[in-house]
Design a protein around this motif. Sequence first.
Motif, short mmCIF file in Angstrom:
data_model
loop_
_atom_site.label_atom_id
_atom_site.label_comp_id
_atom_site.label_asym_id
_atom_site.label_seq_id
_atom_site.Cartn_x
_atom_site.Cartn_y
_atom_site.Cartn_z
N LEU A 8 14.36 -12.69 -6.06
CA LEU A 8 13.82 -11.25 -5.01
C LEU A 8 14.29 -10.22 -5.40
N ILE A 9 15.79 -10.17 -5.84
CA ILE A 9 16.32 -8.71 -6.04
C ILE A 9 15.69 -8.22 -7.43
N ARG A 10 15.36 -9.17 -8.23
CA ARG A 10 14.85 -8.71 -9.58
C ARG A 10 13.53 -8.11 -9.49
N ARG A 16 11.12 -0.97 -7.67
CA ARG A 16 11.91 0.16 -7.24
C ARG A 16 12.14 0.22 -5.50
N LEU A 17 12.04 -1.01 -4.88
CA LEU A 17 12.17 -1.05 -3.48
C LEU A 17 13.19 -0.77 -2.69
N ARG A 18 13.50 -0.18 -1.56
CA ARG A 18 14.59 0.10 -0.95
C ARG A 18 15.11 -0.97 -0.31
N LEU A 19 15.50 -2.13 -0.72
CA LEU A 19 16.03 -3.17 0.11
C LEU A 19 17.59 -3.66 -0.59
N SER A 20 18.38 -3.56 0.30
CA SER A 20 19.63 -3.87 -0.21
C SER A 20 19.92 -5.37 -0.48
N ASP A 21 20.88 -5.65 -1.04
CA ASP A 21 21.13 -7.27 -1.47
C ASP A 21 21.25 -8.15 -0.02
N GLN A 22 21.94 -7.49 0.81
CA GLN A 22 22.06 -8.37 2.18
C GLN A 22 20.71 -8.29 2.99
N MET A 23 19.67 -7.18 2.71
CA MET A 23 18.28 -7.37 3.38
C MET A 23 17.82 -8.52 2.62
N PHE A 55 13.42 4.83 11.50
CA PHE A 55 12.06 4.40 11.87
C PHE A 55 11.08 5.57 11.73
N TYR A 56 9.93 5.29 11.31
CA TYR A 56 8.80 6.24 11.46
C TYR A 56 8.36 6.55 12.75
N SER A 57 7.63 7.48 13.19
CA SER A 57 7.26 7.97 14.24
C SER A 57 6.58 6.86 14.83
N THR A 58 5.81 5.98 14.20
CA THR A 58 4.98 4.92 14.92
C THR A 58 5.76 3.85 15.40
N GLY A 59 7.21 3.86 15.28
CA GLY A 59 8.24 2.76 15.78
C GLY A 59 8.48 1.73 14.68
N ARG A 60 7.75 1.83 13.37
CA ARG A 60 8.05 0.89 12.31
C ARG A 60 9.04 1.03 11.45
N PRO A 61 10.18 0.29 11.06
CA PRO A 61 11.14 0.60 10.38
C PRO A 61 10.68 0.92 8.93
N PHE A 62 11.38 1.66 8.26
CA PHE A 62 11.10 2.25 6.93
C PHE A 62 11.03 1.02 6.01
N ILE A 63 11.71 0.01 6.01
CA ILE A 63 11.86 -1.09 5.24
C ILE A 63 10.52 -1.87 5.29
N TYR A 64 9.54 -1.88 6.18
CA TYR A 64 8.45 -2.52 6.57
C TYR A 64 7.53 -2.53 5.30
N ALA A 65 7.33 -1.66 4.93
CA ALA A 65 6.51 -1.35 3.57
C ALA A 65 6.78 -1.83 2.66
N ASP A 66 8.28 -1.96 2.27
CA ASP A 66 8.87 -2.45 1.11
C ASP A 66 8.90 -3.87 1.04
N ILE A 67 9.13 -4.67 2.42
CA ILE A 67 8.98 -5.95 2.74
C ILE A 67 7.51 -6.38 2.35
N CYS A 68 6.66 -5.91 2.67
CA CYS A 68 5.06 -6.27 2.65
C CYS A 68 4.72 -6.14 0.98
N LEU A 69 5.47 -5.11 0.33
CA LEU A 69 5.14 -5.01 -1.27
C LEU A 69 6.00 -6.21 -1.82
#
Length: 97
Positions: A8-10, A16-23, A55-69
Amino acid sequence: MVYSSILLIRIANELRLRLSDQMIDYIVSRINYGHAISLLDLSYEISERDRSIKFYSTGRPFIYADICLLCDELAKRNHGRMLKKSVTDCIYIGDID
């Protein structure tokens, strides 16, 4: 297949996602159960553990899109399936052999 943080890290680095190793470690721990998971709920769980996530103004965390991708790319590589992709949520299931 048992998912590893290395895989997953690879993929996250390639995309180029903004997800840390801990995430990524937490994501791996959740998808290795082989149950369908809401990626929106998963992003909220991670944001509760890491208060620095914005968080976006919609209440979603910024990382949501990266997790989906990340999960969409896993599915494209035949590692699990995206059961639902919509504006409201994405549902992913990892294939556990």
